[in-house]
Design a protein around this motif. Structure first.
Motif, PDB file in Angstrom:
ATOM      1  N   ASP A 158       0.815  -1.209   0.000  1.00 38.74           N
ATOM      2  CA  ASP A 158       0.000   0.000   0.000  1.00 38.74           C
ATOM      3  C   ASP A 158       0.850   1.261   0.000  1.00 38.74           C
ATOM      4  OD1 ASP A 158      -2.354  -1.483   0.106  1.00 38.74           O
ATOM      5  OD2 ASP A 158      -1.967  -1.876   2.231  1.00 38.74           O
ATOM      6  N   ARG A 159       2.140   1.079   0.191  1.00 39.87           N
ATOM      7  CA  ARG A 159       2.975   2.259   0.327  1.00 39.87           C
ATOM      8  C   ARG A 159       3.428   2.801  -1.016  1.00 39.87           C
ATOM      9  NH1 ARG A 159       7.733   1.673   4.039  1.00 39.87           N
ATOM     10  NH2 ARG A 159       7.085  -0.195   5.119  1.00 39.87           N
ATOM     11  N   LYS A 160       3.584   1.901  -1.983  1.00 40.42           N
ATOM     12  CA  LYS A 160       4.181   2.415  -3.206  1.00 40.42           C
ATOM     13  C   LYS A 160       3.142   3.002  -4.148  1.00 40.42           C
ATOM     14  CE  LYS A 160       4.103  -1.624  -6.097  1.00 40.42           C
ATOM     15  NZ  LYS A 160       4.814  -2.408  -7.040  1.00 40.42           N
ATOM     16  N   THR A 161       3.576   3.948  -4.901  1.00 37.63           N
ATOM     17  CA  THR A 161       2.701   4.566  -5.866  1.00 37.63           C
ATOM     18  C   THR A 161       2.882   3.807  -7.164  1.00 37.63           C
ATOM     19  OG1 THR A 161       3.442   6.575  -4.864  1.00 37.63           O
ATOM     20  CG2 THR A 161       2.030   6.778  -6.789  1.00 37.63           C
ATOM     21  N   GLN A 162       1.801   3.458  -7.763  1.00 37.81           N
ATOM     22  CA  GLN A 162       1.949   2.756  -9.018  1.00 37.81           C
ATOM     23  C   GLN A 162       1.360   3.558 -10.154  1.00 37.81           C
ATOM     24  OE1 GLN A 162       0.857  -1.304  -8.992  1.00 37.81           O
ATOM     25  NE2 GLN A 162       1.855  -1.616 -10.942  1.00 37.81           N
ATOM     26  N   ILE A 163       2.166   3.696 -11.191  1.00 34.52           N
ATOM     27  CA  ILE A 163       1.678   4.373 -12.384  1.00 34.52           C
ATOM     28  C   ILE A 163       1.197   3.263 -13.303  1.00 34.52           C
ATOM     29  CG2 ILE A 163       2.255   5.924 -14.261  1.00 34.52           C
ATOM     30  CD1 ILE A 163       4.816   6.613 -12.607  1.00 34.52           C
ATOM     31  N   VAL A 164      -0.112   3.180 -13.501  1.00 35.16           N
ATOM     32  CA  VAL A 164      -0.609   2.155 -14.404  1.00 35.16           C
ATOM     33  C   VAL A 164      -0.809   2.793 -15.771  1.00 35.16           C
ATOM     34  CG1 VAL A 164      -2.430   0.493 -14.863  1.00 35.16           C
ATOM     35  CG2 VAL A 164      -1.695   0.906 -12.523  1.00 35.16           C
ATOM     36  N   PHE A 207      20.636  11.962  -4.900  1.00 30.75           N
ATOM     37  CA  PHE A 207      20.094  12.818  -5.945  1.00 30.75           C
ATOM     38  C   PHE A 207      19.163  13.890  -5.380  1.00 30.75           C
ATOM     39  CE2 PHE A 207      21.181   8.839  -7.930  1.00 30.75           C
ATOM     40  CZ  PHE A 207      21.959   9.264  -8.968  1.00 30.75           C
ATOM     41  N   GLY A 208      19.119  13.975  -4.078  1.00 30.27           N
ATOM     42  CA  GLY A 208      18.272  14.973  -3.448  1.00 30.27           C
ATOM     43  C   GLY A 208      16.810  14.757  -3.759  1.00 30.27           C
ATOM     44  N   LEU A 209      16.434  13.506  -3.781  1.00 30.35           N
ATOM     45  CA  LEU A 209      15.073  13.207  -4.176  1.00 30.35           C
ATOM     46  C   LEU A 209      14.283  12.772  -2.992  1.00 30.35           C
ATOM     47  CD1 LEU A 209      15.832  11.041  -7.213  1.00 30.35           C
ATOM     48  CD2 LEU A 209      14.688  13.207  -7.252  1.00 30.35           C
ATOM     49  N   ASN A 210      13.207  13.414  -2.759  1.00 33.98           N
ATOM     50  CA  ASN A 210      12.284  12.787  -1.840  1.00 33.98           C
ATOM     51  C   ASN A 210      10.857  13.001  -2.279  1.00 33.98           C
ATOM     52  OD1 ASN A 210      13.574  11.150   0.077  1.00 33.98           O
ATOM     53  ND2 ASN A 210      14.537  12.975   0.911  1.00 33.98           N
ATOM     54  N   GLN A 211      10.727  13.725  -3.352  1.00 35.60           N
ATOM     55  CA  GLN A 211       9.364  13.969  -3.801  1.00 35.60           C
ATOM     56  C   GLN A 211       8.808  12.675  -4.401  1.00 35.60           C
ATOM     57  OE1 GLN A 211      12.046  15.020  -5.753  1.00 35.60           O
ATOM     58  NE2 GLN A 211      11.319  15.792  -7.696  1.00 35.60           N
ATOM     59  N   PRO A 212       7.518  12.466  -4.203  1.00 33.51           N
ATOM     60  CA  PRO A 212       6.916  11.260  -4.755  1.00 33.51           C
ATOM     61  C   PRO A 212       6.750  11.396  -6.265  1.00 33.51           C
ATOM     62  CG  PRO A 212       5.247  12.625  -3.720  1.00 33.51           C
ATOM     63  CD  PRO A 212       6.569  13.314  -3.510  1.00 33.51           C
ATOM     64  N   VAL A 213       6.288  10.345  -6.839  1.00 40.27           N
ATOM     65  CA  VAL A 213       6.018  10.355  -8.271  1.00 40.27           C
ATOM     66  C   VAL A 213       5.040  11.478  -8.578  1.00 40.27           C
ATOM     67  CG1 VAL A 213       5.055   9.029 -10.147  1.00 40.27           C
ATOM     68  CG2 VAL A 213       6.223   7.890  -8.275  1.00 40.27           C
ATOM     69  N   PRO A 214       5.268  12.230  -9.627  1.00 32.74           N
ATOM     70  CA  PRO A 214       4.326  13.290  -9.982  1.00 32.74           C
ATOM     71  C   PRO A 214       2.931  12.708 -10.109  1.00 32.74           C
ATOM     72  CG  PRO A 214       5.802  12.732 -11.810  1.00 32.74           C
ATOM     73  CD  PRO A 214       6.341  12.085 -10.586  1.00 32.74           C
ATOM     74  N   THR A 215       1.992  13.329  -9.435  1.00 33.74           N
ATOM     75  CA  THR A 215       0.638  12.805  -9.516  1.00 33.74           C
ATOM     76  C   THR A 215       0.101  13.075 -10.911  1.00 33.74           C
ATOM     77  OG1 THR A 215       0.487  13.732  -7.331  1.00 33.74           O
ATOM     78  CG2 THR A 215      -1.481  12.660  -8.199  1.00 33.74           C
ATOM     79  N   PRO A 216      -0.326  12.066 -11.556  1.00 35.34           N
ATOM     80  CA  PRO A 216      -0.838  12.267 -12.911  1.00 35.34           C
ATOM     81  C   PRO A 216      -2.067  13.150 -12.844  1.00 35.34           C
ATOM     82  CG  PRO A 216      -0.533   9.941 -12.378  1.00 35.34           C
ATOM     83  CD  PRO A 216      -0.376  10.689 -11.114  1.00 35.34           C
TER      84      PRO A 216
END
Lengths: 364, 319, 344
Positions: free
Chosen positions: A273-279, A343-352
């Motif tokens: 449930d934690r991961k964001t999935q781009i379908v 990479f200084g990344l913590n933002q989640p996947v861009p919300t479509p």
């Protein structure tokens, strides 16, 4: 990560179009399947370059081109500085010794009517200068030992072995001429799960022992990640993103790479449930009739008008550490990785933002 | 991991449906090296059809080589006193119109049939295989030309074609026996090679795509080496089966041609000629025709049975 | 272990039989080379709304068990020699074929890895779905076609109205699998068996199909038996797992439990051989050896020749199912060592 060694293979603007023809006697061309459409990459000495992509992305055609099993429509491949497609006669045959292939299907890659000794010894028959006749049996037995098979099995036939063992026989054949480069075309995807790890380990051990360079073509992203120094992501005949393993997996910037990574199921139920999935919606378009501009735009949630008119080039873009072929490339973290902070990344996947293109949310 | 064979398994979804077979081969084993040919032999050994067919064919071959083993009577000694006499003591098959021993003539007739059958099969198989390999392996224009040529020959029925050839180039008394056999065999093979060529072509196209052929190409092997070592051995199976079955067919065709009087000619002894001679007296002396016909049918049947048994043993799908 | 997932096993009142229960099933294949023991005492159960993942390699017997449940085993060479398969308490194996047939499609349905060869190439997909209603429900052809269209929309086939008359080869692999799913759920079965439904598909398409299956399962409260070799897919969707090896279930557990606390060396080995980020550059853990031939399954524990924990008893005595935890059991004499993590 990537060794700064010299390039053994330099691929430049490689193109392979398979003509589509109509008519039996008087054939006329009605189109072309653009299987590989302008691929450029370098392979360094001792390096593993992973090539990932879905079916129809042209990765297998790329393998065939590099093996000169197919001739390209345009472009060149330099091996140690020489264009392999312009070589003729003896020089061409000598070049053959240096680039070898391991196939996906361990059942169809070995001639069922030949003994293991004949199969692994075949390279010596074709290139008799490599090993004098009297040494061949010993050499074959050595090779079998190197790949972890008993040298006593030299007189057996392929059908007496399991899939994993057959793959080892195929690897022994590929190694016989001491090549510099081995193209691995989905070498473990036909094997049982419990056997895959054995063969992956063998590839890694052989690489350090013989200083081999691998082009490792696969659709299993976690295996590619494990074995590769650098990774190229292909979509419809083009490389859409290329970079270090940590760049591609840790900070993918092309929407396709992000979708691909997010689609890989993680073998850990607590991540469910934690991961964001781009379908992604829809299927890969036909390579006979690819979309204009950016080829991924028909399935992309970021697509704008410019994507249909202007093809994004594979180049380093502002704020991105590695070449990416997207007008709107943006680094993001998709999967858990040790390099994320780097990479200084913590933002989640861009919300479509376009619900028609992307099914938002996660798997149940 | 999915077995590559599984995708072909289909509707019944037998991913492990043939669970017996893949793991068996997976166990590298205890026994001697087993080539596919050896496996096929193991299979044949346990097939009674194969043994019946083989014994029959063996007897026929001995008959063709040494007919004296089976009969002491002379096939040419004629005694008009016993003309058309039925079976009786001393002549279990009786006598023909000219008072010759039917048993002796039937046994001596095997040679013509077997020789013509073997010659015709050999010619058809060699020509057909060659054409099939050329068309299948090289493809493109070569394939188009060879395949159309095959179609042209295929369009003419074998028997009709053979009649045309043999009536255009008739044998006479001066033709030697071997030349006469060869002529009939060639006449049959000229129109008989096409099915072999078609089968060989499709089988070559299939093998050509196998990864081991690609691997050999990637190693730099020449076309002739690839054909010799990889393509030919792996595409021969269906051709062997067809050759075995068609051998029976050629024997039947030879009898047919000889019956029509355009195949082999007297004084050559052949089942076809014997049947032809006997037809007028079928109602009064059926024995004259019955025995040659029985031998002919059994021979053709034996080869067809052998072909079926071989196909069953070589078919990897049943394995 | 509490299962918080949607579709977790509903509290089934005591005494009610499970929706589907396979008990001590044995299947063998009698071939010319000998008898292959494909399934050797498999037991599992599934309730409505539950997802059971059956995990195993080729030759582990996972698909054969499914075929036995559906009654589509090729006989000969395959024979069920022992055991029972009870649907709501009624043993399917004891029913005459005529009765059993009425269960297929109606109560039990199955989808396969290879959707192309599972569909008839000479009929349109709409016609093939409509057939289900014609044959089982006695609907007219036009009503059947209407239902077919509804189903194609339900499984998210774009432009379903225009495509209902198209033939299987005109669809992509993912779309064909959707059509297979539409056919399978046409008659509202209580149990759906999915045999490697996404193995032949690309990873982005795999995600779509698994999402669809999951959604349909939740909507219709189906029991889903997911047969797979992919530990990732299992982790994403399953409620409980049965791990198969050489025709036996070697471990059964709720999904969270098995990944956190594998209690059989084979499960442990499979999990350990997955490439992990922090293992980059190191050797992968590899289970040694190869799966046994089903004609010569080693005596004792079938996994013993490949096992790092194996001792004499493993070569002599077939391990029973030792209870490890709540709904978790393992067929390993030394499961405690496995859980404690004293590998090799």
């Amino acid at each position: 990560m990537a060794p700064a060694g010299e390039a053994v293979l330099e691929v430049r603007d490689l193109v392979k179009h398979f003509p589509l023809t109509q008519g039996i006697v008087l054939q006329r061309q009605i189109g072309a399947v653009k299987a590989v459409d302008g691929v450029s990459l370098d392979l360094h000495k001792g390096e593993t370059l992973g090539v990932v992509g879905e079916s129809g992305c042209g990765k297998s055609t790329l393998a065939k081109l590099l093996m000169v099993l197919e001739r390209p429509t345009a472009g060149q491949v330099k091996f140690n500085g020489e264009d392999i497609y312009s070589l003729k006669g003896k020089a061409f045959k000598a070049m053959r010794r240096n680039i070898q292939i391991v196939f996906q299907d361990p059942y169809s890659s070995l001639n069922p009517r030949m003994t293991v000794g004949d199969i692994v010894g075949e390279p010596f028959d074709i290139h008799p200068e490599v090993a004098p006749r009297r040494d061949r049996r010993r050499k074959v037995q050595e090779l079998l030992e190197v790949v972890g098979l008993s040298p006593e099995h030299i007189n057996r036939y392929p059908h007496q072995f399991s899939g994993g063992q057959r793959q080892r026989i195929g690897i022994a054949r590929g190694l016989a001429l001491r090549p510099d480069v081995i193209i691995c075309d989905e070498p473990v995807s036909a094997l049982d799960v419990s056997v895959q790890a054995q063969v992956i380990n063998l590839f890694e051990n052989l690489q350090s022992e013989f200083n081999l360079s691998y082009i490792f073509i696969a659709h299993d992203l976690s295996i590619v990640r494990h074995i590769s120094d650098r990774v190229a992501v292909m979509y419809l005949g083009k490389i859409v993103e290329i970079g270090d393993e940590s760049q591609i997996y840790g900070a993918p910037s092309h929407p396709y790479t992000q979708a691909l990574l997010s689609a890989v199921p993680i073998p850990d139920p607590t991540q469910r449930d934690r991961k964001t999935q781009i379908v992604l919606q829809g299927d890969v378009p036909s390579p006979a009739n690819p979309p204009s501009g950016c080829r991924f735009r028909t399935r992309c949630w970021k697509a704008q008008d410019i994507c249909a008119t202007e093809e994004p080039l594979l180049t380093i873009r502002p704020g991105i550490s590695h070449p990416s072929a997207c007008h709107f490339a943006e680094q993001a973290q998709i999967v858990e990785t040790h390099d994320a902070e780097e990479f200084g990344l913590n933002q989640p996947v861009p919300t479509p933002d376009d619900d028609d293109l992307v099914e938002p949310g996660t798997l149940p | 991991m999915s077995d590559p064979t599984a995708s072909a398994a289909g509707v019944t979804g037998t991913l492990e449906g043939h669970a017996g077979s893949p793991p068996t081969t997976a166990e590298p084993g205890r026994e001697k090296p087993r080539s596919l040919g050896r496996d096929a032999w193991e299979d044949l050994r346990h097939n009674w059809v194969f043994w019946i067919a083989s014994v029959l064919i063996l007897i026929l071959i001995v008959m063709a080589i040494a007919p004296g083993v089976f009969t002491s009577a002379s096939p040419t000694a004629s005694d008009l006193d016993v003309s058309r006499q039925g079976p009786g003591p001393g002549a279990p098959f009786g006598y023909d119109l000219q008072g010759r021993d039917v048993l002796a003539r039937t046994i001596y007739g095997a040679r013509a049939s077997i020789l013509v059958g073997i010659f015709a099969t050999a010619f058809a198989t060699i020509v057909g295989s060659f054409m099939g390999i050329v068309a299948g392996y090289y493809g493109g224009w070569t394939d188009t030309i060879v395949s159309r040529l095959t179609d042209v020959f295929f369009a003419i029925p074998i028997f009709l074609g053979a009649i045309l050839v043999l009536t255009s180039f008739p044998s006479d008394e001066n033709t030697s026996q071997v030349a006469a056999y060869t002529k009939v065999a060639v006449a049959l093979a000229i129109f008989g090679w096409t099915s072999t060529a078609r089968i060989m072509r499709s089988s070559v196209i299939q093998v050509k795509q196998a990864d081991f052929v690609q691997a050999a190409r990637a190693l730099g092997a020449s076309n002739s080496a690839i054909i010799r070592k990889h393509v030919l051995p792996n595409s021969l199976t269906p051709v062997i089966v067809v050759a075995t079955i068609s051998l029976g067919g050629y024997i039947g065709a030879e009898a047919g041609l000889s019956y029509l009087g355009i195949g082999l000619q007297p004084p050559v002894i052949s089942w076809g000629i014997a049947i032809s001679d006997a037809q007028t007296y079928l109602r009064v002396s059926p024995h004259m025709m019955m025995f040659p016909i029985a031998f002919l049918s059994i021979t053709v049947l034996a080869f067809i049975m052998l072909g079926d048994a071989v196909r069953e043993a070589l078919d990897p799908k049943l394995r | 272990m509490t299962l918080t997932e949607t579709g977790s096993p509903a509290a089934v009142p005591a005494g009610t039989p499970p929706l589907l229960e396979v008990d001590n099933l044995h299947v063998e294949f009698r071939t010319r080379e000998g008898v292959a023991k494909a399934v050797n005492g498999v037991s599992y159960a599934i309730n409505a709304g539950e997802t059971l993942a059956v995990l195993g390699e080729s030759g582990s017997g996972k698909s054969v068990t499914a075929q036995a449940i559906m009654g589509i085993l090729d006989t000969p060479p395959g024979f069920v020699t022992k055991g029972s398969i009870r649907y709501q308490g009624d043993d399917l194996l004891q029913m005459p074929e005529g009765v059993r047939r009425t269960y297929r499609g109606e109560h039990l349905a199955m989808i396969f890895q290879d959707a192309l060869s599972s569909l008839n190439p000479v009929f349109s997909v709409g016609y093939q779905i409509a057939e289900m209603f014609r044959v089982h429900r006695g609907m007219s052809r036009s009503d059947g076609m209407k239902k077919a269209l509804e189903l194609m929309e339900l499984v998210n086939i774009p432009a379903a109205r225009e495509r209902v008359k198209d033939y299987p080869h005109q669809f992509s692999g993912g779309m064909r699998q959707r059509i297979m799913i539409a056919m399978a759920i046409a008659l509202d079965p209580e149990v759906l068996i999915a045999d490697e439904p996404t193995t032949a598909l690309d990873v982005t398409v795999q995600a779509q199909i698994m999402a669809l299956l999951k959604e349909l399962q939740r909507e219709r409260d189906m029991g889903l038996i997911l047969i797979t070799h992919d530990l990732g897919v299992v982790a994403d969707v399953a409620d409980k797992i049965a791990v198969m090896y050489a025709g036996r279930i070697v471990e059964r557990a709720p999904v969270y439990d098995i990944y956190a606390r594998p209690a059989h060396p084979y499960t442990e080995g499979l999990l350990a051989s997955i490439p992990r980020v922090d293992m980059k550059g190191q050797e992968l853990f590899a289970i040694k050896g190869i799966p046994p031939s089903l004609m010569r399954i080693p005596p004792g524990c079938p996994f013993n020749p490949r096992c790092g924990y194996a001792r004499d008893i493993c070569r002599e005595q077939d391990p029973p199912n030792y209870p490890v935890g709540d709904a978790h059991d393992s067929a390993c004499h030394f499961w405690e060592e496995v859980v404690d993590g004293t590998r090799r």
